[in-house]
Motif scaffolding. Sequence first.
Motif: not given
Length: 149
Positions: A32-36, A91-95, A122-129
């Motif tokens: 949820r933090t990454l989605m924000a 940050y997301h990957v490290q956490f 899936l949020t990480l994949i979306t962020a990378l795209l």
Amino acid sequence: MAGPELKLDVNTELAARRTGMAFQRTRLAEDRTLMAVIRTALSLIGFGFTIFQFFQKLRDQNLVTHAGAPRHFGMALVWLGVLMLALGIAYHVQFMLGLRRLRQSMRDEGLIHGETAFPVSLTLITALLLLATGVAAIASMQFDIGPFG
């Protein structure tokens, strides 16, 4: 003697299950933090690209002679969005790697079961795209190439 011993086993089992569920809740909270971060970065990239394109079209139609400052502002917003997204992903990957290591060590010690999967987000994949799209937008704006140029 079987009564207190059985009660201890049930309490230990419940604690292990609650701890396992706490790991899942923490993982979802980080998603949820990454989605924000994605939402904010997407807004910055979208607004910046729109401002840039608007003044680019006005300049192309000779309606304004100098639109440098607004175009630079638009590009700065896109850069800010891409930078923010890159930092959010890092940050997301490290956490998540730290959380996985902690979960694995607790599983190895027998403190939790760890039977449920801990999948790639899936949020990480979306962020990378979205990051790739932002970089393409910057290249298009900077070098006047590609589908956005």
